[in-house]
Scaffold this motif. Structure first.
Motif, PDB file in Angstrom:
ATOM      1  N   ARG A 124       0.819  -1.076   0.056  1.00 26.60           N
ATOM      2  CA  ARG A 124      -0.085  -0.026  -0.118  1.00 26.60           C
ATOM      3  C   ARG A 124       0.906   1.195  -0.088  1.00 26.60           C
ATOM      4  O   ARG A 124       1.482   1.683   1.049  1.00 26.60           O
ATOM      5  N   GLY A 125       1.252   1.644  -1.212  1.00 21.96           N
ATOM      6  CA  GLY A 125       1.994   3.137  -1.272  1.00 21.96           C
ATOM      7  C   GLY A 125       0.943   4.229  -1.012  1.00 21.96           C
ATOM      8  O   GLY A 125      -0.116   4.004  -0.455  1.00 21.96           O
ATOM      9  N   ILE A 126       1.616   5.325  -1.218  1.00 20.95           N
ATOM     10  CA  ILE A 126       0.995   6.733  -0.741  1.00 20.95           C
ATOM     11  C   ILE A 126      -0.346   6.677  -1.483  1.00 20.95           C
ATOM     12  O   ILE A 126      -1.130   7.358  -1.047  1.00 20.95           O
ATOM     13  N   ARG A 127      -0.312   6.242  -2.781  1.00 18.73           N
ATOM     14  CA  ARG A 127      -1.746   6.284  -3.513  1.00 18.73           C
ATOM     15  C   ARG A 127      -2.984   5.536  -2.991  1.00 18.73           C
ATOM     16  O   ARG A 127      -3.953   6.044  -3.134  1.00 18.73           O
ATOM     17  N   HIS A 128      -2.700   4.531  -2.165  1.00 22.46           N
ATOM     18  CA  HIS A 128      -3.567   3.892  -1.411  1.00 22.46           C
ATOM     19  C   HIS A 128      -4.303   4.627  -0.610  1.00 22.46           C
ATOM     20  O   HIS A 128      -5.655   4.862  -0.537  1.00 22.46           O
ATOM     21  N   TRP A 129      -3.633   5.582   0.242  1.00 23.97           N
ATOM     22  CA  TRP A 129      -4.022   6.373   1.216  1.00 23.97           C
ATOM     23  C   TRP A 129      -4.779   7.735   0.517  1.00 23.97           C
ATOM     24  O   TRP A 129      -5.592   7.970   1.068  1.00 23.97           O
ATOM     25  N   PHE A 130      -4.464   8.136  -0.474  1.00 19.27           N
ATOM     26  CA  PHE A 130      -5.007   9.192  -1.330  1.00 19.27           C
ATOM     27  C   PHE A 130      -6.454   8.976  -1.777  1.00 19.27           C
ATOM     28  O   PHE A 130      -7.263   9.539  -1.846  1.00 19.27           O
ATOM     29  N   LYS A 131      -6.473   7.591  -2.160  1.00 22.23           N
ATOM     30  CA  LYS A 131      -7.763   7.287  -2.750  1.00 22.23           C
ATOM     31  C   LYS A 131      -8.917   6.702  -1.635  1.00 22.23           C
ATOM     32  O   LYS A 131      -9.898   6.477  -2.090  1.00 22.23           O
ATOM     33  N   GLN A 132      -8.504   6.845  -0.302  1.00 23.50           N
ATOM     34  CA  GLN A 132      -9.593   6.482   0.698  1.00 23.50           C
ATOM     35  C   GLN A 132     -10.629   7.461   0.661  1.00 23.50           C
ATOM     36  O   GLN A 132     -10.710   8.518   0.415  1.00 23.50           O
TER      37      GLN A 132
END
Length: 80
Positions: free
Chosen positions: A65-73
């Motif tokens: 889970r890279g940073i994009r995972h957290w942005f997509k929450q």
């Protein structure tokens, strides 16, 4: 980062490859996250250029889970 000269960017890349070699040797990570925080809204609290080099390991609870995972929450979404 946006204010660095070409020479400074080349030097930064050279340092990055040295850091990677050292971390590979000492820690043997399975991946890396690299990051520049540019501006207060992006999380920059010290206003100078610096590059985050974060070794990542398969055994981490959030591996993959890279940073994009957290942005997509959903909690990070804004309405326009």
């Amino acid at each position: 980062m946006f204010d660095l000269t070409v020479e400074e960017l080349v030097s930064t890349f050279s340092l990055l490859t040295d850091v990677k070699a050292s971390l590979d040797s000492e820690c043997n990570p399975q991946g890396y996250n690299l990051g520049w925080n540019c501006g207060e809204v992006a999380g920059q609290t010290v206003f100078h250029a610096h590059l985050h080099v974060i070794p990542r390991f398969e055994s981490e609870p959030y591996a993959g889970r890279g940073i994009r995972h957290w942005f997509k929450q959903e909690s990070n979404r804004r309405s326009f």
